[in-house]
Each structure stands twice: as structure tokens, then as C-alpha cells.
Enzyme design. Structure first.
Site, mmCIF file in Angstrom:
data_model
loop_
_atom_site.group_PDB
_atom_site.id
_atom_site.type_symbol
_atom_site.label_atom_id
_atom_site.label_comp_id
_atom_site.label_asym_id
_atom_site.label_seq_id
_atom_site.Cartn_x
_atom_site.Cartn_y
_atom_site.Cartn_z
ATOM 1 C CG ASP A 67 -0.243 -0.408 2.516
ATOM 2 O OD1 ASP A 67 0.997 -0.302 2.584
ATOM 3 O OD2 ASP A 67 -0.936 -0.811 3.459
ATOM 4 C CG ASP A 136 -8.471 -1.717 12.564
ATOM 5 O OD1 ASP A 136 -7.484 -2.362 12.153
ATOM 6 O OD2 ASP A 136 -8.868 -0.672 12.020
ATOM 7 C CG HIS A 138 -5.656 -2.377 9.302
ATOM 8 N ND1 HIS A 138 -5.836 -1.149 9.901
ATOM 9 C CD2 HIS A 138 -4.307 -2.547 9.270
ATOM 10 C CE1 HIS A 138 -4.666 -0.618 10.195
ATOM 11 N NE2 HIS A 138 -3.718 -1.449 9.827
HETATM 12 P P1 PGA Z 1 2.563 -1.429 12.698
HETATM 13 O O1 PGA Z 1 1.334 -1.331 11.700
HETATM 14 O O2 PGA Z 1 3.482 -2.475 12.187
HETATM 15 O O3 PGA Z 1 3.191 -0.030 12.643
HETATM 16 O O4 PGA Z 1 2.006 -1.745 14.038
HETATM 17 C C1 PGA Z 1 0.724 -2.503 11.249
HETATM 18 C C2 PGA Z 1 -0.513 -2.170 10.447
HETATM 19 O O5 PGA Z 1 -1.213 -1.207 10.784
HETATM 20 O O6 PGA Z 1 -0.797 -2.883 9.477
#
Ligand code: PGA
Length: 263
Positions: A67, A136, A138
Site C-alpha cells: 500500500d 482493528d 486490518h
Molecule cells: P505497525 O502497523 O506495524 O506499525 O504496528 C501494522 C498495520 O497497521 O498494518
């Protein structure tokens, strides 16, 4: 799902890097799906070390990032283009033309998304897709309620994601881009193997929901239960809400024993 629980973040990063190294040694033209965020930084660090000290060769590797934010230039300090250059691409020998990251502009985005999907297919599909997980549930920027069959497209980010990313944008939610281009859940599910990483107690509930909860668009990562080859590599802190910790540890310990007897 294979669930590998390691004592610390450093160890989980090392195990994840070993999985990628072993695949790369077997298939030099590996297609890697890559993730950003704080979680995979240790994995990239370990791969860079393997490149620098053991000569691990990435010259035939192709990469596709999950993304990118929409509306900030690729050279923005917190774009995922900059993140990947800083943490990985500038330190290993992947040819620049083999590195694919979604574009950060909306102009012509539908055509771009179709071409991105086509490029993945033309490479022969992603061999290993690295994934982080949001609190959450995702994956990529596929927020809760994303279609489990979704493809690469623009998504509007949830308040929880905006808050999680605010520290990267001067601490204010207003400065965080509100949309992103992300591979879809369906795109991710076509990878031959998924490697989901999580660290810390803040991810414990999301990991429990993804690994042991019902499969639901409310927790997009839960669809990985339907993937034939998903490996979840987490630290003890992220494992605290799992019900079957003893079983996962037993399976992993005995797999190592069995493999060492076979070798
Ligand atoms: P993080 O983010 O590795 O910074 O915790 C993961 C995500 O939101 O997919």
C-alpha cells in the site's frame, strides 16, 4: 495456520528473515510482497545483515508493496516509498525496476490498480507476502468491513488508523492522509504464502481474533484462516490472548526436533 511464538521482537524478526532467506536460496527470482509499519523493520534489518555479511543475493528478486498513502509525494519523509528505500531497498541489491509500490496520486488510479494487479500476475504471483496487522485487524489498508474478495483499490482510512499514524505526521490527525491505495484482501489471498508478523500487547486482541476468532470482514486478517499456507510469527506479548499457546509451541518445538532428525 502455523503459529510461531518467539520470546522477543528481535527473535520474531530473525525467524521471519530466516523464512525469507530459505525461500530465496531455493528460488533466486522470488517475488516478495512487502509491508511497511514498525513491525517489519526488524525483519528488514535482519535481511540487510544477511545480505551484507552472508552475501544473500536479491539481484533477481521482485517486490510488490501492499500500500501507499494517497496525496503525498513519493519523496515525502513518511511516504511508504521513503520507508522502503530507507529500511530495505537502499541497503540490498534489488534492481530498482523490480520494486513496485502503489502510486501516491489519485490521477488515473483505476487504471493504475489494474496494472498493479496485472504486474503481480505477470511475475508469476507473489511467493511470500509479508503482513503486519492493525489493532482493528486490518491487513494492508483493508480496514474492517473491507470485502474479503477485494482487489487493489483506494480505501478511506478509519479513525483508528489515522490515530495510529498521526505520530508520523507531526502528531496531528489532520495531517495524516485520509486515503490509501492498497492491495485487496483477495489480492493478498492469492500469494502462495502469507507471513503475518505482530509484536506487543497492543496487537494481542487482533491476533487472537485473526487466528482463533470467526472469519469476518470485521477482522480482515481472519480470512487468512482460509489461506493454505499462512505462517504467523509473533512475540510472547502479542500471544497473550491466544487460547492455544501451548499447542502452537508444542507443534513448533517438535517440528524443529523432527527437522533436525531428518537433516
Ligand atoms: P505497525 O502497523 O506495524 O506499525 O504496528 C501494522 C498495520 O497497521 O498494518
Amino acid at each position: 495456520m502455523e503459529v510461531i511464538i518467539q520470546p522477543t521482537y528481535t527473535q520474531l524478526a530473525e525467524v521471519a528473515a530466516e523464512i525469507i532467506r530459505d525461500a530465496l536460496l531455493k528460488k533466486p527470482n522470488l517475488a516478495l510482497g512487502l509491508a511497511t509499519g514498525s513491525t517489519p523493520i526488524g525483519l528488514y534489518k535482519a535481511l540487510v545483515r544477511m545480505h551484507e555479511t552472508d552475501g544473500l543475493d536479491f539481484s533477481d528478486v521482485t517486490t510488490f508493496n501492499l500500500d501507499e498513502y494517497v496525496g503525498i509525494p513519493p519523496n515525502h519523509p513518511y511516504s511508504y516509498h521513503t520507508f522502503m528505500a530507507t529500511h530495505f531497498f537502499n541497503a540490498v541489491n534489488i534492481p530498482a525496476e523490480n520494486c513496485h509500490i502503489p502510486q501516491s496520486t489519485v490521477v488515473g488510479h483505476e487504471e493504475f490498480c489494474e496494472k498493479y494487479e496485472a504486474a503481480i500476475v505477470n511475475t508469476g504471483g507473489i511467493d511470500i507476502q509479508v503482513l503486519g496487522i492493525g489493532k482493528d485487524g486490518h491487513i494492508g489498508f483493508n480496514e474492517p468491513s473491507s470485502s474479503l474478495g477485494s482487489r487493489t483499490r483506494i480505501k478511506t482510512l478509519t479513525q483508528s488508523t489515522l490515530e495510529a499514524n498521526a505520530p508520523h505526521f507531526g502528531g496531528t490527525i489532520d495531517a495524516v492522509p485520509k486515503m490509501a491505495i492498497t492491495m485487496g484482501v483477495g489480492t493478498i489471498m492469492e500469494a502462495k504464502q502469507c507471513l503475518l508478523l505482530a509484536s506487543g500487547t497492543s496487537k494481542a486482541e487482533a491476533i487472537a481474533n485473526a487466528v482463533e476468532g470467526p472469519i469476518t470482514a470485521e477482522v480482515p486478517a481472519s480470512v487468512l484462516q482460509m489461506h493454505p499456507r499462512t505462517v504467523v510469527v509473533i512475540d510472547e506479548a502479542a500471544a497473550t490472548q491466544l487460547k492455544r499457546v501451548d499447542y502452537y509451541k508444542h507443534v513448533y518445538a517438535n517440528k524443529q526436533k523432527l527437522l533436525s532428525q531428518l537433516s
